[in-house]
Motif scaffolding. Sequence first.
Motif, short mmCIF file in Angstrom:
data_model
loop_
_atom_site.label_atom_id
_atom_site.label_comp_id
_atom_site.label_asym_id
_atom_site.label_seq_id
_atom_site.Cartn_x
_atom_site.Cartn_y
_atom_site.Cartn_z
N SER A 72 0.84 -1.21 0.00
CA SER A 72 0.00 0.00 0.00
C SER A 72 0.86 1.25 0.00
O SER A 72 0.62 2.20 -0.75
CB SER A 72 -0.93 0.01 1.22
N SER A 96 1.59 3.59 -3.39
CA SER A 96 1.23 4.99 -3.23
C SER A 96 2.41 5.89 -3.59
O SER A 96 2.25 6.90 -4.29
CB SER A 96 0.79 5.27 -1.79
N THR A 124 -0.52 9.12 -3.74
CA THR A 124 -1.98 9.19 -3.83
C THR A 124 -2.66 8.26 -2.84
O THR A 124 -2.07 7.31 -2.32
CB THR A 124 -2.44 8.85 -5.26
N SER A 125 -3.93 8.53 -2.56
CA SER A 125 -4.70 7.78 -1.58
C SER A 125 -5.06 6.39 -2.09
O SER A 125 -5.07 6.14 -3.30
CB SER A 125 -5.98 8.55 -1.23
N ILE A 126 -5.40 5.50 -1.17
CA ILE A 126 -5.69 4.12 -1.52
C ILE A 126 -6.89 4.01 -2.45
O ILE A 126 -6.93 3.14 -3.33
CB ILE A 126 -5.91 3.25 -0.25
N ILE A 129 -5.68 4.49 -5.94
CA ILE A 129 -4.89 3.33 -6.37
C ILE A 129 -5.82 2.19 -6.77
O ILE A 129 -5.61 1.52 -7.79
CB ILE A 129 -3.95 2.88 -5.23
N PRO A 173 -0.17 6.07 2.84
CA PRO A 173 0.14 7.16 1.92
C PRO A 173 0.61 8.44 2.60
O PRO A 173 1.33 9.24 1.98
CB PRO A 173 -1.21 7.39 1.20
N ASP A 191 -7.71 14.29 -3.40
CA ASP A 191 -7.37 13.48 -4.57
C ASP A 191 -8.60 13.24 -5.46
O ASP A 191 -8.51 13.23 -6.69
CB ASP A 191 -6.78 12.13 -4.14
#
Length: 477
Positions: A98, A102, A108-110, A113, A248, A347
């Motif tokens: 994770s 990122s 960037t946020s999960i 992703i 992240p 985001d």
Amino acid sequence: MISFFVCLAILIVGYVVYGAFIERTFKPDDRETPAVAMADGTDYVVMGNGKIFLIQLLNIAGLGPIYGAIAGALWGPSVFLWITFGTIFAGGVHDYLSGMISMRHKGTSISEIVGIYLGPFMKTVMRIFSVVLLVLVGTVFATGPSALLAMLTPETFDAKFWLIVVIAYYFLATLVPIDKLIGKIYPIFGICLIVMALGVASGIVMQGYTIPEITFSNLHPKGQAIWPFMFITVACGAISGFHATQSPLMARCMKSEKDGRKIFYGAMVCEGVIALIWAAAGVAFYQSTGGLAEAITRLGGQGGVVYEICNTLLGPIGAVIAMVGVIACPISSGDTAFRSARLVIADWFKIDQKKIKPRLGVTIPLLVIGALLSQVDITIIWRYFSWSNQTLAMIALWAAAAYLRKNKILPWVAVIPATFMSAVSCTYILMAPEGFKLSAAISYPAGIIFAALCFILFMVKIMNKNYTAEQDTTASI
């Protein structure tokens, strides 16, 4: 007691051996990280590895490896196995991938992703899922410490007063540059969390308490099934989807990809050690799972158990450390939950966070919603958190597996735990009191079928795709 030390040793060896294997699989390199290329003095700030490690530990831990492990100890020392092997083969992999993916995508946020690797529908689901989960975590971790602070201070300072104080702190921690507040106080509380665990472990061993050996018998006082309930109850300390929302934050602060194993995998193993200690303390201090269950009821929850164990084993100093832990740790999880929610929304809607005005525009509504939620009874909603947490972990692992495949890396290190967590999450929601309340005869095979379908879908949709040679799906920085 031998089982406890064997599991402790396995955790340490797991970091050295399997952690190194995961690192070699991912292949971190010398590319410029987002913290350097996108430095903005707010969220993208280069910090030292020691500080980042302690912040990451406190971000992902809070009270999770304490409260969850104590509750998990109700099943007896069999919980040691889930903490140990869950940390090495699931939680550590989940957190490392994770965080590293990122970093490869500008921090960037999960949710973004997941969208890149599992499609726009899953992106929308994860955006909503993440924000709701993070606001819920932040709210609950404001109300709990506020009530506890009210018990320890004069009547003038009631729970509402402390709630205002905590939310005011959340406002600052969510808004200001990460190195100005979080970067200064988190390492201190991270050290407190470690010291508290080591002190409890020393007290249990040196004062002659007996840590029982692992047995596969179900020792839960109410006979609650080990599968899937124990695997949901012990989230932080084994694997937790909440960590995917937190990694992240530190992915935006690291100077080198090659430090990822120390930060992400290492913090997860440290959390696993803390969880193992508290699970052992729970079954040893009260001598039986029935005694532990009685103590949880008598003392009003795990917080009372933590205080009693620390006060008895470590004396007044231990009591102080315990109170710092049960107050500071949830607050530290709550503030980064709101900060993560801000970044997810930023985001999502492409809101630049360099300037104070757009940060205020996201932060204020989030905290207003949190303040409103704190005034209603969210006990029933909170019961869904454990399931939501592990479901998020499942989705994050499938996204990580897709990333590995698209980058010509064998994805099995993520596929196997993703399949396992798919079975756990599905089986739980089918059986749980807050779920469909179905029998084990229906839920068990249904959970296995769901996991198998997820696996087949991955094999058909992802593994069978033809990607161009040496394709790099990472975003350019």
